[in-house]
Design a protein around this motif. Sequence first.
Motif, PDB file in Angstrom:
ATOM      1  N   ASN A 232      32.916  31.297  40.096  1.00 38.01           N
ATOM      2  CA  ASN A 232      33.597  31.052  38.831  1.00 38.01           C
ATOM      3  C   ASN A 232      34.868  31.888  38.753  1.00 38.01           C
ATOM      4  N   ILE A 233      35.810  31.424  37.956  1.00 36.89           N
ATOM      5  CA  ILE A 233      37.094  32.096  37.831  1.00 36.89           C
ATOM      6  C   ILE A 233      37.353  32.441  36.373  1.00 36.89           C
ATOM      7  N   GLU A 234      38.190  33.424  36.149  1.00 35.19           N
ATOM      8  CA  GLU A 234      38.572  33.836  34.801  1.00 35.19           C
ATOM      9  C   GLU A 234      39.967  33.324  34.495  1.00 35.19           C
ATOM     10  N   MET A 235      40.138  32.755  33.319  1.00 37.78           N
ATOM     11  CA  MET A 235      41.443  32.282  32.878  1.00 37.78           C
ATOM     12  C   MET A 235      41.752  32.869  31.507  1.00 37.78           C
ATOM     13  N   MET A 240      37.613  27.575  31.097  1.00 42.82           N
ATOM     14  CA  MET A 240      36.754  28.365  31.987  1.00 42.82           C
ATOM     15  C   MET A 240      36.191  27.420  33.040  1.00 42.82           C
ATOM     16  N   GLY A 241      35.560  27.971  34.055  1.00 43.12           N
ATOM     17  CA  GLY A 241      34.947  27.118  35.070  1.00 43.12           C
ATOM     18  C   GLY A 241      34.931  27.765  36.427  1.00 43.12           C
ATOM     19  N   GLY A 242      34.787  26.964  37.456  1.00 42.30           N
ATOM     20  CA  GLY A 242      34.713  27.460  38.822  1.00 42.30           C
ATOM     21  C   GLY A 242      34.625  26.317  39.806  1.00 42.30           C
ATOM     22  N   TRP A 243      34.578  26.671  41.091  1.00 40.03           N
ATOM     23  CA  TRP A 243      34.573  25.657  42.132  1.00 40.03           C
ATOM     24  C   TRP A 243      33.290  25.732  42.957  1.00 40.03           C
ATOM     25  N   MET A 244      32.971  24.603  43.611  1.00 39.61           N
ATOM     26  CA  MET A 244      31.887  24.532  44.567  1.00 39.61           C
ATOM     27  C   MET A 244      32.391  23.795  45.798  1.00 39.61           C
ATOM     28  N   SER A 245      31.877  24.162  46.944  1.00 40.45           N
ATOM     29  CA  SER A 245      32.325  23.532  48.189  1.00 40.45           C
ATOM     30  C   SER A 245      31.407  22.384  48.581  1.00 40.45           C
ATOM     31  N   ASP A 366      26.580  33.104  35.631  1.00 42.51           N
ATOM     32  CA  ASP A 366      27.742  33.799  35.074  1.00 42.51           C
ATOM     33  C   ASP A 366      28.683  32.832  34.371  1.00 42.51           C
ATOM     34  N   GLY A 367      28.693  31.548  34.797  1.00 34.42           N
ATOM     35  CA  GLY A 367      29.495  30.553  34.095  1.00 34.42           C
ATOM     36  C   GLY A 367      28.961  30.284  32.701  1.00 34.42           C
ATOM     37  N   VAL A 368      27.650  30.315  32.544  1.00 32.67           N
ATOM     38  CA  VAL A 368      27.049  30.158  31.222  1.00 32.67           C
ATOM     39  C   VAL A 368      27.460  31.339  30.342  1.00 32.67           C
TER      40      VAL A 368
END
Length: 383
Positions: A232-235, A240-245, A366-368
């Motif tokens: 997840n990333i901070e903006m 908010m959100g994040g990536w998955m491969s 952590d995204g939650v």
Amino acid sequence: MFKQSDPAPVPAAGLAAALAPFGTSRMLPREAYVDQAVFEWEKRNIFSGWHCVGHAADLDGVGAQRAVGSGASGILLVRGDDGAVRAFANVCRHRGHELMPCGASTKRRGVVCPYHAWSYKLNGELRNAPGFDQLDSFDAAEFGLTELRLVDWHGWLFVDPSGLDGDFADHVAGTEEIVGPYRPEDLTVVARHSYELATNWKVIVENYQECYHCSSIHPELSRISPPTSGENIEMPGNWMGGWMSMIDEAETMSLSGRSGGVAIKGLSEQEQRTVMYLVGFPNLLVSLHPDYVMTHTMTPLAVDRTHVECAWAFPREAAERPGFDPSYAVDFWDLTNRQDWAACESVQRGLSSPHARPGPLALQEDGVYQFVTRVARAYAGER
């Protein structure tokens, strides 16, 4: 989101527990999901600020009109003679009748109230009020439609009904460099599915913000995208959100891992091998794939009921190809959606029990935590 004057009617101790450092925090108080007073507070204080109301492409051509939301959140979207989309309160200036029912759409040279036939120009100015032309004291300029702040950002329409939220640039701060390369405004929406869920809107976002559950209920997704991948990333803004491969053999998220379309031009190597999952707080979920962009737009209907529209957009060169079949993406995510919806509705039923208590968050959630603390700060009246 702007500073609130009235804190939400949730227990202060529960908010404090939700805002505790990650690893020691709890979920939001049960009241956040089942209490009608909390839901009404959210409509006044969260959904009265910047939120997504649909795609600009849905208003196709001059005179296109669409009504979204109802009651206090009723909005009329209109494409004017100048090609620009405007948002108005869905309220006639005569007796308050809705100009169009929620969910309705039309295309005409003006806006006409069905009650007493007051009509307005596409820019909101009053055109005709039957019978009032005989009154010298009547000034048509005083009775135009109430225009609301609207921004067309990458083809998504955002409205601030209150007019009191911050600058839109602050709302999307840190997001442009993530979304921009996919050029969503240049993609074509090819398919849509509508769902009505028996759950609170926040449960849907919380589910979207973690893959802790993926190995349990998403075997198809887990074969293509390892549940433990990504981060997840901070903006700095309200996203908010994040990536998955994806596994090496996969081209995109589909049942086979193969793409039936074409890659979005200009993406980096990282963007071609990952899916970025973003939450545009409060109600837009954006999934950025190498070859399509999927969105979920949520409309809260009640404390335990939410309408979700899922849309799939593809590059024009794919969408306009004879015989193009988007089902490789649509079927995969419709299956995944329905798996999620069953889980979300079960969570809502569980939270309806008087014995439900806020639980802890796993390290994979952590995204939650990103989302829960955003809501908790709003409840407390903070940015």
